[in-house]
Motif scaffolding. Structure first.
Motif, PDB file in Angstrom:
ATOM      1  N   PRO A   1      20.646  55.917  54.388  1.00 35.81           N
ATOM      2  CA  PRO A   1      22.074  55.766  54.665  1.00 35.81           C
ATOM      3  C   PRO A   1      22.923  56.180  53.472  1.00 35.81           C
ATOM      4  CG  PRO A   1      21.043  53.637  54.319  1.00 35.81           C
ATOM      5  CD  PRO A   1      19.946  54.664  54.342  1.00 35.81           C
ATOM      6  N   ALA A   2      24.174  56.452  53.738  1.00 37.57           N
ATOM      7  CA  ALA A   2      25.105  56.824  52.671  1.00 37.57           C
ATOM      8  C   ALA A   2      25.255  55.656  51.694  1.00 37.57           C
ATOM      9  CB  ALA A   2      26.455  57.188  53.269  1.00 37.57           C
ATOM     10  N   ILE A   3      25.595  55.981  50.474  1.00 39.01           N
ATOM     11  CA  ILE A   3      25.787  54.971  49.435  1.00 39.01           C
ATOM     12  C   ILE A   3      27.285  54.796  49.247  1.00 39.01           C
ATOM     13  CG2 ILE A   3      25.428  54.401  47.019  1.00 39.01           C
ATOM     14  CD1 ILE A   3      22.946  56.239  47.130  1.00 39.01           C
ATOM     15  N   ASP A   4      27.734  53.561  49.359  1.00 39.59           N
ATOM     16  CA  ASP A   4      29.151  53.242  49.216  1.00 39.59           C
ATOM     17  C   ASP A   4      29.258  52.167  48.141  1.00 39.59           C
ATOM     18  OD1 ASP A   4      31.841  52.957  49.551  1.00 39.59           O
ATOM     19  OD2 ASP A   4      31.720  51.963  51.498  1.00 39.59           O
ATOM     20  N   TYR A   5      29.965  52.463  47.055  1.00 42.56           N
ATOM     21  CA  TYR A   5      30.079  51.544  45.930  1.00 42.56           C
ATOM     22  C   TYR A   5      31.556  51.243  45.702  1.00 42.56           C
ATOM     23  CZ  TYR A   5      30.227  50.015  41.076  1.00 42.56           C
ATOM     24  OH  TYR A   5      30.472  49.318  39.921  1.00 42.56           O
ATOM     25  N   SER A   6      31.880  49.975  45.606  1.00 46.70           N
ATOM     26  CA  SER A   6      33.256  49.573  45.352  1.00 46.70           C
ATOM     27  C   SER A   6      33.227  48.402  44.379  1.00 46.70           C
ATOM     28  CB  SER A   6      33.913  49.165  46.667  1.00 46.70           C
ATOM     29  OG  SER A   6      35.289  49.238  46.557  1.00 46.70           O
ATOM     30  N   ARG A   7      34.046  48.462  43.337  1.00 45.16           N
ATOM     31  CA  ARG A   7      34.018  47.417  42.307  1.00 45.16           C
ATOM     32  C   ARG A   7      35.386  47.280  41.672  1.00 45.16           C
ATOM     33  NH1 ARG A   7      29.781  44.265  39.627  1.00 45.16           N
ATOM     34  NH2 ARG A   7      31.046  43.048  38.209  1.00 45.16           N
ATOM     35  N   LYS A   8      35.778  46.057  41.384  1.00 43.17           N
ATOM     36  CA  LYS A   8      37.007  45.792  40.642  1.00 43.17           C
ATOM     37  C   LYS A   8      36.643  44.878  39.486  1.00 43.17           C
ATOM     38  CE  LYS A   8      41.661  44.014  40.935  1.00 43.17           C
ATOM     39  NZ  LYS A   8      42.732  43.513  41.762  1.00 43.17           N
ATOM     40  N   HIS A   9      37.116  45.211  38.296  1.00 45.23           N
ATOM     41  CA  HIS A   9      36.881  44.319  37.167  1.00 45.23           C
ATOM     42  C   HIS A   9      38.106  44.264  36.265  1.00 45.23           C
ATOM     43  CE1 HIS A   9      35.644  48.104  35.216  1.00 45.23           C
ATOM     44  NE2 HIS A   9      35.943  47.500  34.095  1.00 45.23           N
ATOM     45  N   ASN A  10      38.186  43.169  35.521  1.00 48.72           N
ATOM     46  CA  ASN A  10      39.323  42.909  34.643  1.00 48.72           C
ATOM     47  C   ASN A  10      38.834  42.680  33.223  1.00 48.72           C
ATOM     48  OD1 ASN A  10      41.182  42.769  36.882  1.00 48.72           O
ATOM     49  ND2 ASN A  10      40.300  40.779  37.337  1.00 48.72           N
ATOM     50  N   GLN A  11      39.700  43.011  32.284  1.00 51.53           N
ATOM     51  CA  GLN A  11      39.452  42.720  30.879  1.00 51.53           C
ATOM     52  C   GLN A  11      40.696  42.060  30.310  1.00 51.53           C
ATOM     53  OE1 GLN A  11      38.328  46.863  29.769  1.00 51.53           O
ATOM     54  NE2 GLN A  11      36.736  45.807  28.624  1.00 51.53           N
ATOM     55  N   LEU A  12      40.498  41.087  29.456  1.00 52.87           N
ATOM     56  CA  LEU A  12      41.596  40.382  28.824  1.00 52.87           C
ATOM     57  C   LEU A  12      41.236  40.150  27.370  1.00 52.87           C
ATOM     58  CD1 LEU A  12      44.271  38.732  29.053  1.00 52.87           C
ATOM     59  CD2 LEU A  12      42.840  36.764  29.596  1.00 52.87           C
ATOM     60  N   ALA A  13      42.192  40.363  26.491  1.00 56.33           N
ATOM     61  CA  ALA A  13      41.981  40.114  25.066  1.00 56.33           C
ATOM     62  C   ALA A  13      43.287  39.621  24.468  1.00 56.33           C
ATOM     63  CB  ALA A  13      41.513  41.380  24.351  1.00 56.33           C
ATOM     64  N   ALA A  14      43.177  38.720  23.493  1.00 58.23           N
ATOM     65  CA  ALA A  14      44.345  38.226  22.759  1.00 58.23           C
ATOM     66  C   ALA A  14      43.918  37.978  21.322  1.00 58.23           C
ATOM     67  CB  ALA A  14      44.870  36.939  23.392  1.00 58.23           C
ATOM     68  N   TYR A  15      44.848  38.183  20.402  1.00 59.78           N
ATOM     69  CA  TYR A  15      44.498  37.965  19.003  1.00 59.78           C
ATOM     70  C   TYR A  15      45.687  37.403  18.230  1.00 59.78           C
ATOM     71  CZ  TYR A  15      47.163  42.057  17.548  1.00 59.78           C
ATOM     72  OH  TYR A  15      48.184  42.942  17.295  1.00 59.78           O
ATOM     73  N   LEU A  16      45.374  36.774  17.099  1.00 55.14           N
ATOM     74  CA  LEU A  16      46.363  36.263  16.154  1.00 55.14           C
ATOM     75  C   LEU A  16      45.735  36.407  14.781  1.00 55.14           C
ATOM     76  CD1 LEU A  16      49.013  34.656  15.520  1.00 55.14           C
ATOM     77  CD2 LEU A  16      47.610  32.587  15.739  1.00 55.14           C
ATOM     78  N   ASP A  17      46.465  37.001  13.846  1.00 55.54           N
ATOM     79  CA  ASP A  17      45.940  37.073  12.487  1.00 55.54           C
ATOM     80  C   ASP A  17      47.060  36.961  11.463  1.00 55.54           C
ATOM     81  OD1 ASP A  17      46.891  39.741  11.793  1.00 55.54           O
ATOM     82  OD2 ASP A  17      45.165  40.585  12.816  1.00 55.54           O
TER      83      ASP A  17
END
Length: 185
Positions: free
Chosen positions: A137-153
Motif C-alpha cells: 500500500p501507499a505510504i502516508d506520513y503526517s506529523r506535527k511537532h513543536n519546539q519551545l526555548a527560553a533563556y535568561l542570562d
C-alpha cells in the motif's frame, strides 16, 4: 518601515517555483512531472526602548511543496509512481537586552516553532506484460511537532578584557518529548 525613530518593522518574502516536464527519448511513453515551490515570509520588529534597552521580535512562515510523478502508459503496460511533500513551519523568536551601567547586561528571550509535515509515497502498477502485480500500500506520513526555548542570562564585565556570564535555558521538543533545563556559566 520605520514606525518611529527608535522602532522599525521589516517584511521580507521569498518565492521560488521550479518545475519540469520530460518525455524521455530512451523510453517510449514515459512522462516525468516535477514541481516544487518554496514560500518564506519573515516579519521583524526592532525596537530601542531606551538608550540601554533594545528588543528584536521575529515571526516567520515557511512553506515547501514538492510533487514528483512518473508515468508509463502504452498498449501493454500501465505504471505510475510518485512522491508528494508539504511542509509548513511557523516560528516566533524574541530577544530583549538591558544594559545596566557600563559593566552589566541582562538578556532574556524565547523561541517557539511549530512544524507540520505531510508526505505521501505511492506506486501503482496495473499491468506489466499482461500479468497482474500486487504492490504494497501507499505510504502516508503526517506529523506535527513543536519546539519551545527560553533563556535568561546576566553578563558582568570584570575587567576590560574579562567577562563573566551566568544564565539558565529551558528547551522542550515534542518530537522527542523531552524537556531540558541547562545552566550556563
Amino acid at each position: 518601515l520605520p514606525l518611529h525613530e527608535r522602532h522599525r518593522l521589516e517584511l521580507k518574502s521569498l518565492h521560488s517555483r521550479e518545475g519540469m516536464e520530460m518525455n524521455t527519448e530512451d523510453f517510449e511513453n514515459v512522462d516525468l512531472d516535477e514541481s516544487a515551490g518554496i514560500d518564506l515570509y519573515a516579519l521583524t520588529y526592532k525596537g530601542l526602548w531606551s538608550d540601554n534597552a533594545y528588543e528584536t521580535i521575529n515571526v516567520a512562515v515557511y512553506d515547501e511543496l514538492f510533487d514528483y510523478q512518473i508515468q508509463k502508459i502504452d498498449s501493454r503496460d500501465r505504471t505510475s509512481a510518485g512522491y508528494d511533500s508539504k511542509i509548513r513551519n511557523v516560528m516566533i523568536k524574541e530577544d530583549l537586552s538591558i544594559e545596566i551601567g557600563e559593566n552589566h547586561l541582562i538578556n532574556r528571550g524565547f523561541y517557539y516553532s511549530t512544524m507540520t509535515s505531510k508526505m505521501d509515497y505511492f506506486a501503482d502498477v496495473n499491468e506489466i506484460a499482461f500479468s497482474r502485480r500486487v504492490l504494497p500500500p501507499a505510504i502516508d506520513y503526517s506529523r506535527k511537532h513543536n519546539q519551545l526555548a527560553a533563556y535568561l542570562d546576566y553578563t558582568a564585565k570584570i575587567t576590560p578584557k574579562l567577562q563573566s556570564r551566568v544564565g539558565v535555558r529551558y528547551d522542550y521538543s515534542s518530537l522527542i518529548d523531552k524537556e531540558n533545563v541547562s545552566p550556563r556559566v
